[in-house]
Motif scaffolding. Sequence first.
Motif, PDB file in Angstrom:
ATOM      1  N   ASP A   1       0.822  -1.207   0.000  1.00 17.93           N
ATOM      2  CA  ASP A   1       0.000   0.000   0.000  1.00 17.93           C
ATOM      3  C   ASP A   1       0.860   1.263   0.000  1.00 17.93           C
TER       4      ASP A   1
ATOM      5  N   ARG B   1      -4.479  -7.572  -7.149  1.00 21.01           N
ATOM      6  CA  ARG B   1      -3.998  -6.285  -7.650  1.00 21.01           C
ATOM      7  C   ARG B   1      -4.133  -6.195  -9.171  1.00 21.01           C
TER       8      ARG B   1
ATOM      9  N   CYS C   1       3.534  -2.896  -7.666  1.00 15.79           N
ATOM     10  CA  CYS C   1       3.209  -1.810  -6.734  1.00 15.79           C
ATOM     11  C   CYS C   1       3.890  -0.496  -7.080  1.00 15.79           C
TER      12      CYS C   1
END
Length: 518
Positions: free
Chosen positions: A323, A365, A402
């Motif tokens: 995150d 994701r 990410c």
Amino acid sequence: MKIILVDDERIALEHIKSVLPWHEYGYEIAATATNGKSALRLCGEIQPQIMIVDIRMPVMDGLELIRAVSELKLGVKFIVMSAHQDFEYARQAISFGSVSSYLIKHEVDRDKLLHELDKARKSWEEGEKQRRQQRSEQLVEIVTGAELPNVMKELQAAPPFAMMLIQGDSPFTAVPSAAGRSDTLQPLKWTSCEISLCSGQPDWQLVGEFALNRSQRIALFSQKNKSAALMRDAFRKLAAAIHASINRHNERSYSLYYSFQSSDLSLLPHTLRKVEAAARHAVFCGKETIVCADDLPLPPQDGAAYLPAARTFRLEELLEGMDQNDPKRIENAIQKQFHSLCHPGWDLSGLYETIHTLTGLMNQRLSGKGLPETDLMMAEDEPVYHIDQIMNKFNETIQKLCSSSNEYDRISNKLLKALDYIHAHYHEDINIEDVSRSTGISASYLHQLFKRELERTFLDYLTEHRINQAKRILSREDAKMTEVSARVGYRSSQHFSQVFKKTTGMLPHQYRHGGYAQ
């Protein structure tokens, strides 16, 4: 091929030694003796394949020697010689069955001796093939736990033992049910070269060997000098020589797992389970390895579950790192998890669970970005053999996923809508016009988007997605090929097979039966 010459006349011994250039024809005069008693002792030490024996000798004559050696069941073949045409002796000698021929000394010349040697060699090789088969059958009965004391006696072997499991290297797959498919892979070639390596060792002798399946083989060795301490280093050198020979004579690579048993032949079933457990944990060792199973942190063999102290998956730490797009935190969380699978002991079931969890997290994701799911363990480009490779692969992929500047974020919303439609309807007979109507984007512009943003055509992407889904079905289910083809959007199973082979290099049934682990 080793030969012992036995004659009470040294002149006769020297004459026989000078008749042939022995090494040129593959023979070695390993020893000479002047009486049967000395020859019997040498036979036990040297274990020759052929003995050339005089009939009449002091202390122990030729017939007594042949009888004594034959009772030892060493497989030695005899060429009997005499200075006289003593046909009664010849008849008695031949009756033992281990005598290949009978020669008159003064008639022996180069050609005649070479002819009889080659005949004895051929007879020994045929007998050795039968003895190997018999030993293999006996070994199978012993190591599988059968209570057969007579078989143990016939095997003529005593501890200390070393058991070796030879296994073909296969890339790791995260589908546990596929782990038992190693017997469908290319069979191991156990050649005469490996047998020669085993028989020529001064410290260890091959008792027998047999195939567990098409890509695994068991070989059992016995230490020759029973009074010496366990010769681990000598066996390690022998294993290294066998490993090099096997990998030289086979197209695929192999690894060796071995274990020592120094107390009792009846405990060999336990030793077999140990080397099999080591082979099942190959992903913790890597490929082309030679390891002693006694030194590995394997789970217990009593059926108890192995639960490391640090088994809890660090999901919260990893999620926070993802995150926050924190590469160091992501890397630390993944490294700690994989470390817990190796220390204090190897946890294979935990590895499967970890891969399943990480794959699910990664695909969440991807789905959130409108992208297709992926399975890193089934990627064709980079097969993995070691747990560190798996760890690095997940770390690199999750870091990339990410990253704020990763390639996934460069896909336009228009193309994402097209990908969503493909993922929902790939099992149907769709084309780019169908996608165009659903998304409100012209077919020609869609072609441009696929080429510009994914560097492939619409059909390439659709085919790739369908084949990836087919791989999942083939590796996890036993569905019929017609059902598989229909579930991924192909009306004809024949057409599906052709596309599958063009994409993967193999037919669907080959992939199902372990081809993905080549």
